[in-house]
Design a protein around this motif. Structure first.
Motif, PDB file in Angstrom:
ATOM      1  N   TRP A 120      -3.864  -6.555  -5.804  1.00 38.27           N
ATOM      2  CA  TRP A 120      -2.400  -6.624  -5.949  1.00 38.27           C
ATOM      3  C   TRP A 120      -1.978  -6.318  -7.372  1.00 38.27           C
ATOM      4  CZ3 TRP A 120      -0.130  -6.366  -1.540  1.00 38.27           C
ATOM      5  CH2 TRP A 120      -0.660  -6.986  -0.413  1.00 38.27           C
ATOM      6  N   LEU A 139      12.766  -7.994   5.545  1.00 37.54           N
ATOM      7  CA  LEU A 139      12.503  -6.984   6.569  1.00 37.54           C
ATOM      8  C   LEU A 139      13.589  -7.023   7.652  1.00 37.54           C
ATOM      9  CD1 LEU A 139       8.620  -7.262   7.020  1.00 37.54           C
ATOM     10  CD2 LEU A 139       9.919  -5.522   5.791  1.00 37.54           C
ATOM     11  N   TYR A 172      16.185  -4.084   8.786  1.00 38.54           N
ATOM     12  CA  TYR A 172      16.403  -3.624  10.158  1.00 38.54           C
ATOM     13  C   TYR A 172      17.894  -3.622  10.487  1.00 38.54           C
ATOM     14  CZ  TYR A 172      16.406  -3.576  15.222  1.00 38.54           C
ATOM     15  OH  TYR A 172      16.674  -3.259  16.525  1.00 38.54           O
ATOM     16  N   MET A 228      -3.211 -12.879   4.466  1.00 36.83           N
ATOM     17  CA  MET A 228      -1.841 -12.505   4.148  1.00 36.83           C
ATOM     18  C   MET A 228      -1.608 -11.014   4.309  1.00 36.83           C
ATOM     19  SD  MET A 228       0.402 -13.280   0.765  1.00 36.83           S
ATOM     20  CE  MET A 228       0.379 -11.700  -0.034  1.00 36.83           C
ATOM     21  N   ILE A 229      -2.620 -10.231   3.863  1.00 38.05           N
ATOM     22  CA  ILE A 229      -2.499  -8.778   3.971  1.00 38.05           C
ATOM     23  C   ILE A 229      -2.324  -8.392   5.434  1.00 38.05           C
ATOM     24  CG2 ILE A 229      -3.632  -6.582   3.512  1.00 38.05           C
ATOM     25  CD1 ILE A 229      -5.196  -8.029   1.332  1.00 38.05           C
ATOM     26  N   LEU A 245      -1.155 -10.161   7.867  1.00 41.50           N
ATOM     27  CA  LEU A 245       0.160 -10.557   8.351  1.00 41.50           C
ATOM     28  C   LEU A 245       1.206  -9.524   7.936  1.00 41.50           C
ATOM     29  CD1 LEU A 245       1.895 -12.791   9.697  1.00 41.50           C
ATOM     30  CD2 LEU A 245       2.286 -13.666   7.397  1.00 41.50           C
ATOM     31  N   LEU A 246       1.129  -9.114   6.663  1.00 41.88           N
ATOM     32  CA  LEU A 246       2.107  -8.148   6.161  1.00 41.88           C
ATOM     33  C   LEU A 246       1.993  -6.830   6.917  1.00 41.88           C
ATOM     34  CD1 LEU A 246       2.147  -8.708   2.311  1.00 41.88           C
ATOM     35  CD2 LEU A 246       3.932  -9.202   3.958  1.00 41.88           C
ATOM     36  N   LEU A 250       3.596  -7.143  10.240  1.00 44.56           N
ATOM     37  CA  LEU A 250       5.052  -7.130  10.079  1.00 44.56           C
ATOM     38  C   LEU A 250       5.553  -5.709   9.910  1.00 44.56           C
ATOM     39  CD1 LEU A 250       5.632 -10.172   7.728  1.00 44.56           C
ATOM     40  CD2 LEU A 250       6.250  -9.938  10.118  1.00 44.56           C
ATOM     41  N   HIS A 287       8.094  -3.725  12.319  1.00 44.45           N
ATOM     42  CA  HIS A 287       9.327  -3.243  11.727  1.00 44.45           C
ATOM     43  C   HIS A 287       9.542  -1.784  12.062  1.00 44.45           C
ATOM     44  CE1 HIS A 287      12.022  -2.766   8.070  1.00 44.45           C
ATOM     45  NE2 HIS A 287      12.585  -3.661   8.828  1.00 44.45           N
ATOM     46  N   TRP A 288       8.463  -1.052  11.911  1.00 44.71           N
ATOM     47  CA  TRP A 288       8.478   0.374  12.161  1.00 44.71           C
ATOM     48  C   TRP A 288       8.830   0.676  13.612  1.00 44.71           C
ATOM     49  CZ3 TRP A 288       4.340   2.938   8.780  1.00 44.71           C
ATOM     50  CH2 TRP A 288       4.806   4.157   8.342  1.00 44.71           C
ATOM     51  N   ALA A 315      10.413  -1.087  15.694  1.00 47.30           N
ATOM     52  CA  ALA A 315      11.817  -1.366  15.951  1.00 47.30           C
ATOM     53  C   ALA A 315      12.687  -0.230  15.446  1.00 47.30           C
ATOM     54  CB  ALA A 315      12.212  -2.679  15.285  1.00 47.30           C
ATOM     55  N   ILE A 370      15.277   3.251  17.865  1.00 48.20           N
ATOM     56  CA  ILE A 370      16.725   3.443  17.811  1.00 48.20           C
ATOM     57  C   ILE A 370      17.161   4.716  18.546  1.00 48.20           C
ATOM     58  CG2 ILE A 370      18.712   3.630  16.303  1.00 48.20           C
ATOM     59  CD1 ILE A 370      16.890   2.547  14.059  1.00 48.20           C
ATOM     60  N   THR A 408     -15.174 -12.052  -7.053  1.00 50.28           N
ATOM     61  CA  THR A 408     -13.743 -12.309  -7.198  1.00 50.28           C
ATOM     62  C   THR A 408     -13.075 -12.471  -5.840  1.00 50.28           C
ATOM     63  OG1 THR A 408     -13.388  -9.946  -7.229  1.00 50.28           O
ATOM     64  CG2 THR A 408     -13.527 -11.047  -9.354  1.00 50.28           C
ATOM     65  N   GLY A 447     -13.139 -14.737  -3.670  1.00 42.40           N
ATOM     66  CA  GLY A 447     -12.684 -16.056  -3.253  1.00 42.40           C
ATOM     67  C   GLY A 447     -11.317 -16.439  -3.774  1.00 42.40           C
ATOM     68  N   PHE A 448     -10.724 -15.592  -4.600  1.00 45.91           N
ATOM     69  CA  PHE A 448      -9.452 -15.977  -5.209  1.00 45.91           C
ATOM     70  C   PHE A 448      -8.282 -15.760  -4.282  1.00 45.91           C
ATOM     71  CE2 PHE A 448     -12.253 -15.356  -8.735  1.00 45.91           C
ATOM     72  CZ  PHE A 448     -11.968 -16.413  -9.550  1.00 45.91           C
TER      73      PHE A 448
END
Lengths: 418, 219
Positions: A34, A341, A345, B1-2, B4-5, B8, B12-13, B15, B19, B216, B218-219
């Motif tokens: 990151w 997000l 949308y 976390m990665i 999950l993102l 998401l 998002h895409w 959705a 359209i 590294t 484990g951080f």
């Protein structure tokens, strides 16, 4: 070679500079990927400046010629399509990187003392980037360029007393026109160099207080490694991965970031049915639209960008480690990301009662996250202190100790064998 | 976390993609030289009656594989560098339709759905209950049913659909003549970057191995 460097060093601190900022610059060894995104943002700035300069050699900032000159670049200039697609996709890539860079800082609470000035200089850079992107979007002179600029410049009407005059002053005319295009082109060319200067300030501050790290605590000298070669190679590897994604878009999906309506030349007499900004402005646009009053909407939108600057004062926790060791803050972070997000949308949808409701709820949640942070962070801090150090921190410290002992033993053994 | 993102982002895409493009017909674009050649013939003989293609010159039709002889046949008295402008002056077209019909060079990029939009529009003409001509995709469109789709029987309609497929393919090419070249170069670029990134990864591994085993992750 050696002589030349000596000659320079007597007149300019070249070796000292490289030593101080690169080969000896102490960097926490535990930085995750990151921490790659700051470097990537700098890289994108350079890509945008170089591709932009080449585009400017063929582009004509004239309302009669602009649209056709972009098509001239796309069709007749040697590899003009490549330069243009790099630049148009580059804007999206730049924002994606900056948003990830910001999310990283939020997650690891990198805005905490003594990094406030880093955070605020970053905030100024974000505003400059937004202004640059907004003005750049007018230049292709398509329908969305024209009407997007019309809508956004119109927001300045909310200024008390001088609203109408300011709008005219910005546009150089009563409506978006040739004068606007010309001045936006000049400023779009100028601003990146201002950003470049701002990045320099951002970096000087960084090299003065040194990088943050996922633990949030100041590391011992032994836990820091020189930036070069460790992070030069790590950043370059990250750059390679980023370029794969970037080039996949540039070469195979470049029109994904260009609204179809922007392939129609600007027509002041015909409003497109659905005006949408670029994706990177959608969450803020949704906040703007969720308030029926012009002044209220503009204030809310401005606040939604500027409120980040208040974070060093809003977060009252004394635990330095960021979201990783703060379960409540971590949940807040995830809710916030989800909310942004959701706002994005909503911002992309045509206005309807349903969307208006969602937009209002999401806007409310957006600001609630900031306003609730002081009281929540104080309570979380109290709770965590009472509970003792988080297990992960303890486990990490133990593991680190064991590892150091193991290495020491191994070194002793090696020395014994020799 | 990665993870999950990423989830998401994908949601998002999805959705965002949902359209548009609900009422467009399916179209399998045939970008072969034969198809593009048939397309440009229809565009030249029919569409140019009202529409310009101001970014396309006759000479540039080499890009779809036309020979010099074929280009000469198409252009008639026009010069090779001339653009494919309408046969009718803009004023006359404006007088007929109330507007100048839009330029077609970028049409495949200027509508949501691109070539599919063009295909659907041209095959959506019909006569309503009162015998008036209309278009399902674009009700009240001022463009006439130039290919006669509304009055055609099933067999004729198939022939027209075929013809329109080629027109859509040609306009897709016209909207971005460098697309094929771009894809071609793109594969080499991605291949090069993949190898480069792999090598950089190896170098990174090796450089970092000097630091010993303190990991590294484990951080």
């Amino acid at each position: 070679m050696g002589n030349a460097i000596q000659w320079i060093d007597r007149r300019f601190p070249l070796s000292t500079f490289i030593k101080h900022e690169l080969t000896d610059y102490p960097t926490p060894r535990n930085l995750t990927s990151w921490w790659n995104f700051g470097f990537l943002a700098g890289f994108m700035l350079v890509v945008q400046i170089i591709s932009g300069v080449f585009l400017a050699m063929h582009y004509k900032p004239d309302s009669q010629l602009a649209f056709d000159s972009v098509e001239h670049i796309m069709r007749s200039v040697n590899y003009g399509w490549l330069i243009r697609y790099m630049h148009s996709t580059g804007a999206s890539a730049f924002f994606a990187i900056i948003y990830i860079h910001m999310a990283r800082s939020l997650y690891y609470t990198c805005f905490r003392p003594p990094r406030e000035l880093m955070w605020w200089s970053g905030q100024v850079l974000l505003l400059l980037l937004m202004a640059t992107a907004f003005m750049g979007y007018l230049l292709p002179w398509g329908q969305m360029s024209f009407w997007g600029a019309q809508v956004i410049t119109n927001l300045f009407r909310a200024t008390p007393y001088f609203g109408d005059q300011i709008v005219i002053w910005l546009r150089g005319d009563f409506s978006i026109g040739d004068a606007t295009l010309n001045r936006f082109f000049v400023l779009h060319f100028l601003f990146p160099f201002v950003i470049f200067g701002g990045v320099f300030v951002h970096l000087v501050a960084l090299h003065y207080i040194k990088s943050s790290n996922p633990l949030g605590i100041e590391l011992d000298k032994e836990d820091k490694i020189p930036f070069h070669p460790y992070f030069t190679i790590k950043d370059l590897y990250g750059l390679g991965l980023f370029l794969i994604v970037f080039c996949a878009f540039v070469f195979f999906k470049p029109d994904m970031f260009i609204e179809p309506a922007n392939n129609i030349p600007a027509n002041p007499m015909k409003t497109p049915p659905h005006i949408v900004p670029e994706w990177y402005f959608l969450p803020f646009y949704a906040i703007l639209r969720s308030i029926p009053d012009l002044v209220g909407g503009v204030v809310a939108m401005g606040a939604s960008v500027l409120i980040f600057a208040a974070l060093p004062y809003l977060d009252r926790s004394t635990i330095p480690a960021g979201a990783h060791y703060r379960p409540v803050y971590r949940v807040m972070f995830l809710v916030f990301v989800l909310d942004v997000l959701a706002l994005g949308y909503v911002g992309a949808q045509p206005p309807s009662d349903e969307m208006l409701l969602y937009g209002r709820l999401a806007s409310l949640l957006y600001f609630a996250m900031f306003f609730l942070l002081p009281s929540i962070s104080i309570r979380e801090d109290r709770w965590l202190r009472k509970r003792g150090l988080p297990k992960a921190v303890e486990a990490f410290i133990e593991a680190e100790q064991a590892e150091i002992e193991r290495q020491k033993a191994a070194r002793r053994r090696r020395r014994g064998a020799a | 976390m990665i993870r999950l993102l990423l989830c998401l982002m994908v949601l998002h895409w999805g959705a965002a993609l949902a359209i548009e493009e609900h009422e467009l017909k399916d179209l399998k674009l045939d970008m072969s030289p034969a198809s593009l050649k048939q397309g440009v013939e229809t565009v030249n003989n029919v569409c140019r009656g009202c529409h310009d293609l101001k970014f396309i010159s006759f000479a540039s039709l080499e890009g779809i594989g036309l020979t010099t002889q074929e280009i000469d046949d198409l252009r008639g008295d026009a010069k090779p560098a001339d653009r494919l402008m309408s046969y009718v002056p803009a004023e006359a077209r404006h007088a007929t339709y109330g507007v100048v019909p839009p330029d077609l060079s970028l049409m495949a990029r200027a509508r949501e759905g691109g070539a599919r939009y063009i295909y659907t529009l041209l095959t959506s003409f019909h006569t309503d209950a009162e015998g008036k001509l209309d278009n399902t995709l674009f009700p009240g469109v001022r463009m006439p049913d130039i290919l006669g789709y509304a009055g055609a029987n099933a067999e004729e309609r198939r022939a027209i659909e075929d013809q329109v497929t080629h027109v859509a393919a040609f306009l897709e090419w016209a909207s971005d003549p460098n697309a094929e070249k771009r894809h071609h170069i793109g594969w080499y670029v991605l291949g090069y970057l993949a190898v480069l990134s792999f090598l950089l990864y190896k170098v990174k591994k090796r450089v970092w191995s000097r630091l010993g085993a303190m990991h590294t992750s484990g951080f």
